[in-house]
Design a protein around this motif. Structure first.
Motif, PDB file in Angstrom:
ATOM      1  N   ILE A 260      74.293 -74.126  54.322  1.00  0.00           N
ATOM      2  CA  ILE A 260      75.028 -72.873  54.513  1.00  0.00           C
ATOM      3  C   ILE A 260      76.011 -72.658  53.364  1.00  0.00           C
ATOM      4  O   ILE A 260      76.149 -71.536  52.829  1.00  0.00           O
ATOM      5  CB  ILE A 260      75.762 -72.878  55.862  1.00  0.00           C
ATOM      6  N   MET A 261      76.693 -73.719  52.953  1.00  0.00           N
ATOM      7  CA  MET A 261      77.669 -73.594  51.873  1.00  0.00           C
ATOM      8  C   MET A 261      76.999 -73.288  50.531  1.00  0.00           C
ATOM      9  O   MET A 261      77.562 -72.591  49.693  1.00  0.00           O
ATOM     10  CB  MET A 261      78.506 -74.877  51.785  1.00  0.00           C
ATOM     11  N   MET A 262      75.792 -73.788  50.333  1.00  0.00           N
ATOM     12  CA  MET A 262      75.069 -73.446  49.103  1.00  0.00           C
ATOM     13  C   MET A 262      74.698 -71.972  49.091  1.00  0.00           C
ATOM     14  O   MET A 262      74.776 -71.304  48.053  1.00  0.00           O
ATOM     15  CB  MET A 262      73.821 -74.330  48.975  1.00  0.00           C
ATOM     16  N   PHE A 263      74.316 -71.442  50.249  1.00  0.00           N
ATOM     17  CA  PHE A 263      73.976 -70.022  50.328  1.00  0.00           C
ATOM     18  C   PHE A 263      75.193 -69.134  50.084  1.00  0.00           C
ATOM     19  O   PHE A 263      75.086 -68.058  49.491  1.00  0.00           O
ATOM     20  CB  PHE A 263      73.353 -69.698  51.690  1.00  0.00           C
ATOM     21  N   GLU A 264      76.376 -69.583  50.563  1.00  0.00           N
ATOM     22  CA  GLU A 264      77.577 -68.766  50.380  1.00  0.00           C
ATOM     23  C   GLU A 264      78.235 -69.001  49.031  1.00  0.00           C
ATOM     24  O   GLU A 264      79.183 -68.311  48.653  1.00  0.00           O
ATOM     25  CB  GLU A 264      78.585 -69.022  51.505  1.00  0.00           C
ATOM     26  N   GLY A 265      77.757 -70.009  48.287  1.00  0.00           N
ATOM     27  CA  GLY A 265      78.237 -70.238  46.934  1.00  0.00           C
ATOM     28  C   GLY A 265      79.479 -71.085  46.816  1.00  0.00           C
ATOM     29  O   GLY A 265      80.136 -71.068  45.765  1.00  0.00           O
ATOM     30  N   THR A 266      79.842 -71.842  47.868  1.00  0.00           N
ATOM     31  CA  THR A 266      81.052 -72.670  47.803  1.00  0.00           C
ATOM     32  C   THR A 266      80.747 -74.137  47.538  1.00  0.00           C
ATOM     33  O   THR A 266      81.670 -74.911  47.314  1.00  0.00           O
ATOM     34  CB  THR A 266      81.846 -72.567  49.119  1.00  0.00           C
ATOM     35  N   MET A 267      79.502 -74.531  47.563  1.00  0.00           N
ATOM     36  CA  MET A 267      79.148 -75.920  47.315  1.00  0.00           C
ATOM     37  C   MET A 267      79.188 -76.213  45.816  1.00  0.00           C
ATOM     38  O   MET A 267      78.597 -75.496  45.012  1.00  0.00           O
ATOM     39  CB  MET A 267      77.754 -76.224  47.867  1.00  0.00           C
ATOM     40  N   SER A 268      79.933 -77.250  45.458  1.00  0.00           N
ATOM     41  CA  SER A 268      80.017 -77.689  44.073  1.00  0.00           C
ATOM     42  C   SER A 268      80.193 -79.197  44.043  1.00  0.00           C
ATOM     43  O   SER A 268      80.532 -79.818  45.064  1.00  0.00           O
ATOM     44  CB  SER A 268      81.190 -77.015  43.346  1.00  0.00           C
ATOM     45  N   VAL A 269      79.982 -79.783  42.884  1.00  0.00           N
ATOM     46  CA  VAL A 269      80.120 -81.237  42.758  1.00  0.00           C
ATOM     47  C   VAL A 269      81.560 -81.651  43.050  1.00  0.00           C
ATOM     48  O   VAL A 269      81.809 -82.637  43.756  1.00  0.00           O
ATOM     49  CB  VAL A 269      79.691 -81.691  41.346  1.00  0.00           C
ATOM     50  N   MET A 271      83.840 -80.038  44.875  1.00  0.00           N
ATOM     51  CA  MET A 271      84.146 -79.835  46.287  1.00  0.00           C
ATOM     52  C   MET A 271      83.539 -80.953  47.130  1.00  0.00           C
ATOM     53  O   MET A 271      84.183 -81.490  48.039  1.00  0.00           O
ATOM     54  CB  MET A 271      83.625 -78.469  46.736  1.00  0.00           C
ATOM     55  N   LEU A 272      82.296 -81.316  46.818  1.00  0.00           N
ATOM     56  CA  LEU A 272      81.632 -82.388  47.552  1.00  0.00           C
ATOM     57  C   LEU A 272      82.345 -83.722  47.331  1.00  0.00           C
ATOM     58  O   LEU A 272      82.499 -84.516  48.263  1.00  0.00           O
ATOM     59  CB  LEU A 272      80.174 -82.482  47.126  1.00  0.00           C
ATOM     60  N   ARG A 273      82.794 -83.930  46.107  1.00  0.00           N
ATOM     61  CA  ARG A 273      83.547 -85.159  45.806  1.00  0.00           C
ATOM     62  C   ARG A 273      84.840 -85.212  46.619  1.00  0.00           C
ATOM     63  O   ARG A 273      85.175 -86.257  47.203  1.00  0.00           O
ATOM     64  CB  ARG A 273      83.857 -85.214  44.309  1.00  0.00           C
ATOM     65  N   ASP A 274      85.562 -84.107  46.658  1.00  0.00           N
ATOM     66  CA  ASP A 274      86.819 -84.061  47.414  1.00  0.00           C
ATOM     67  C   ASP A 274      86.572 -84.309  48.907  1.00  0.00           C
ATOM     68  O   ASP A 274      87.349 -85.018  49.559  1.00  0.00           O
ATOM     69  CB  ASP A 274      87.501 -82.706  47.216  1.00  0.00           C
ATOM     70  N   ALA A 275      85.506 -83.716  49.440  1.00  0.00           N
ATOM     71  CA  ALA A 275      85.182 -83.896  50.855  1.00  0.00           C
ATOM     72  C   ALA A 275      84.830 -85.349  51.147  1.00  0.00           C
ATOM     73  O   ALA A 275      85.238 -85.903  52.175  1.00  0.00           O
ATOM     74  CB  ALA A 275      84.034 -82.977  51.251  1.00  0.00           C
ATOM     75  N   CYS A 276      84.085 -85.975  50.252  1.00  0.00           N
ATOM     76  CA  CYS A 276      83.692 -87.374  50.460  1.00  0.00           C
ATOM     77  C   CYS A 276      84.898 -88.306  50.364  1.00  0.00           C
ATOM     78  O   CYS A 276      85.007 -89.273  51.136  1.00  0.00           O
ATOM     79  CB  CYS A 276      82.626 -87.775  49.436  1.00  0.00           C
ATOM     80  N   ILE A 277      85.800 -88.021  49.427  1.00  0.00           N
ATOM     81  CA  ILE A 277      87.009 -88.844  49.311  1.00  0.00           C
ATOM     82  C   ILE A 277      87.878 -88.693  50.554  1.00  0.00           C
ATOM     83  O   ILE A 277      88.403 -89.682  51.100  1.00  0.00           O
ATOM     84  CB  ILE A 277      87.808 -88.456  48.044  1.00  0.00           C
ATOM     85  N   GLY A 278      88.033 -87.451  51.038  1.00  0.00           N
ATOM     86  CA  GLY A 278      88.790 -87.231  52.269  1.00  0.00           C
ATOM     87  C   GLY A 278      88.172 -87.952  53.453  1.00  0.00           C
ATOM     88  O   GLY A 278      88.883 -88.549  54.270  1.00  0.00           O
TER      89      GLY A 278
END
Length: 433
Positions: A260-269, A271-278
């Motif tokens: 869903i995030m890829m379709f809305e254009g918010t997925m990025s390396v 952002m994914l890194r920050d989410a994984c660290i959190g």
């Protein structure tokens, strides 16, 4: 009660109330208590207890649901909540204040975190409602109360931890939280509706719209809720449809969130890194707490603490409802000094046998305990939701606490209702069993 029960209990309260890391504090209390009162190989017992505590298959769902919550907080489709709910709720008693309550309930169905629910919905609605003339204190109160639904409505991170520590089915806990979560949501909305009747000033000016325009707005904004509906179906539909375990449903939901995030254009390396660290930070903290709680539970068993406290309470000859009332008072006091996770791991080994002996089961106690943790989320001075709202509004903590107090009372009355009618908790689990 003997010193083997009283001393570790006092030590536990002192350590957890002194700002020591919860996990390290629990380990320290367990080690010191065994060294003082028992002669046994503490190192071997510690290693075995930690392994048993962290090797439960149900814990696999924990990092997945946390990762999904981290992704959701960074996505755009949460911004569509207010716009999609506004045309449906604007003309109800209480108006758009219900967007906080309904929005938190919807986000709780996909996040499992109280703080994430409060923060994600609050950053959208606080400014919107203020601009529309709504009473800011009532807005804050609805967020404080409804934000706690992230713990009660599945998938709940706290339910997973309770299920592992109490050896209760996580699937049944998820089912047990559905009906109480819905009823508590209705209680919050009912209060807002009644309050707006007696205090019309809390609601902004009524926007006159023709029925045709209103229904057109509803149809146009409804697709903004589609991502939520997809995730809810992916999680709850797969679990209760018998297609997946909670862990498998969590994995599928993370994948769907990413798509869903890829379709809305918010997925990025980044952002994914920050989410994984959190996610790694939260899971590391919870893992240490779970391991320490497992060890402390074994320690309490060797010291005979649960049985000693059980004998003491039984000596008071309390009726079941009187026991629950006593526990409510104790949990409210604990919630004023300790955060929710500390309360859970500290009290399960001691209180669960008492509640079961009084005629309630571990499933009911799980919902009861989660509600008490929710109360701790809005109890000063350490209520997490209060701090989240303080960060969003920059208001004094005392003002936020006053705004949240009516919802504290509603939750307290709701706990008493579940104590009188425990079948509410068991209704949906009995349907699916």
């Amino acid at each position: 009660m003997g010193s083997t029960a009283v001393v570790p209990l006092i030590l536990l309260i002192v350590v957890l109330g002194s700002s020591v890391w919860v996990g390290l504090g629990l380990l320290g209390v367990g080690v010191i208590s065994l060294e003082l009162f028992r002669s046994m190989p503490v190192d071997k017992l510690l290693a075995q207890a930690v392994w048993n505590g962290l090797s439960s298959p149900e814990l696999l769902a924990l990092p997945l649901f946390i990762l999904m919550a981290e992704l959701l907080m960074r996505s755009k489709f949460i911004d569509g909540v207010f716009g999609s709910l506004e045309p449906w709720l604007r003309n109800t008693p209480g108006g758009l204040l219900h967007t906080n309550i309904v929005g938190c309930a919807l986000f709780a169905l996909v996040s499992g975190s109280s703080a994430a629910t409060t923060s994600s919905i609050g950053r959208i609605t606080i400014g919107e409602l203020k601009e529309r003339g709504y009473d800011e204190n009532v807005t804050i109160g609805t967020l404080a109360g409804a934000g706690t639904l992230g713990f009660l409505i599945p998938p709940s991170i706290v339910m997973i931890i309770y299920g592992v520590l109490s050896q209760t089915s996580v699937l049944k806990l998820f089912a047990a939280g559905l009906l109480p979560g819905l009823l508590l949501t209705l209680c919050f909305s009912g209060y807002v509706g009644i309050l707006s009747y007696f205090r019309p000033s809390i609601v902004g000016p009524r926007v006159e719209t023709s029925k045709a325009d209103l229904w057109r707005a509803r149809r146009e904004h409804l697709p903004q809720l589609l991502p939520f509906l997809i995730l809810i179906l992916a999680i709850l539909g797969s679990i209760y449809g018998g297609l997946a375990s909670p862990t498998e449903a969590a994995a599928f939901a993370v994948i769907m969130t990413g798509i869903i995030m890829m379709f809305e254009g918010t997925m990025s390396v980044q952002m994914l890194r920050d989410a994984c660290i959190g996610t790694a930070r939260i899971v590391s903290m919870l893992g240490l707490i779970i391991a320490a709680a497992s060890f402390l539970s074994v320690t309490m068993g060797f010291l005979g603490m649960p049985q000693a406290i059980l004998n003491f309470i039984n000596g008071l000859d309390l009726a079941p409802l009187a026991l629950i009332a006593l526990l409510i008072v104790i949990y409210i006091v604990l919630g004023s000094f300790l955060e929710g996770m500390s309360i859970i791991v500290m009290t399960i080994p001691i209180v669960l046998p008492l509640v079961v002996a009084a005629g309630y089961d571990s499933l009911w106690f799980g919902v009861f305990l989660i509600l008490m943790v929710e109360l701790a989320q809005i109890s000063p001075p350490v209520g997490m939701n209060l701090f989240v709202l303080q960060g969003l509004t920059k208001k004094p903590l005392s003002e936020i606490t006053r705004a949240a107090f009516p919802f504290f009372l509603i939750m307290l009355a709701f706990v008493l209702l579940l104590a009188v009618f425990p079948s509410i908790v068991a209704f949906i689990p009995n349907l699916i069993s």
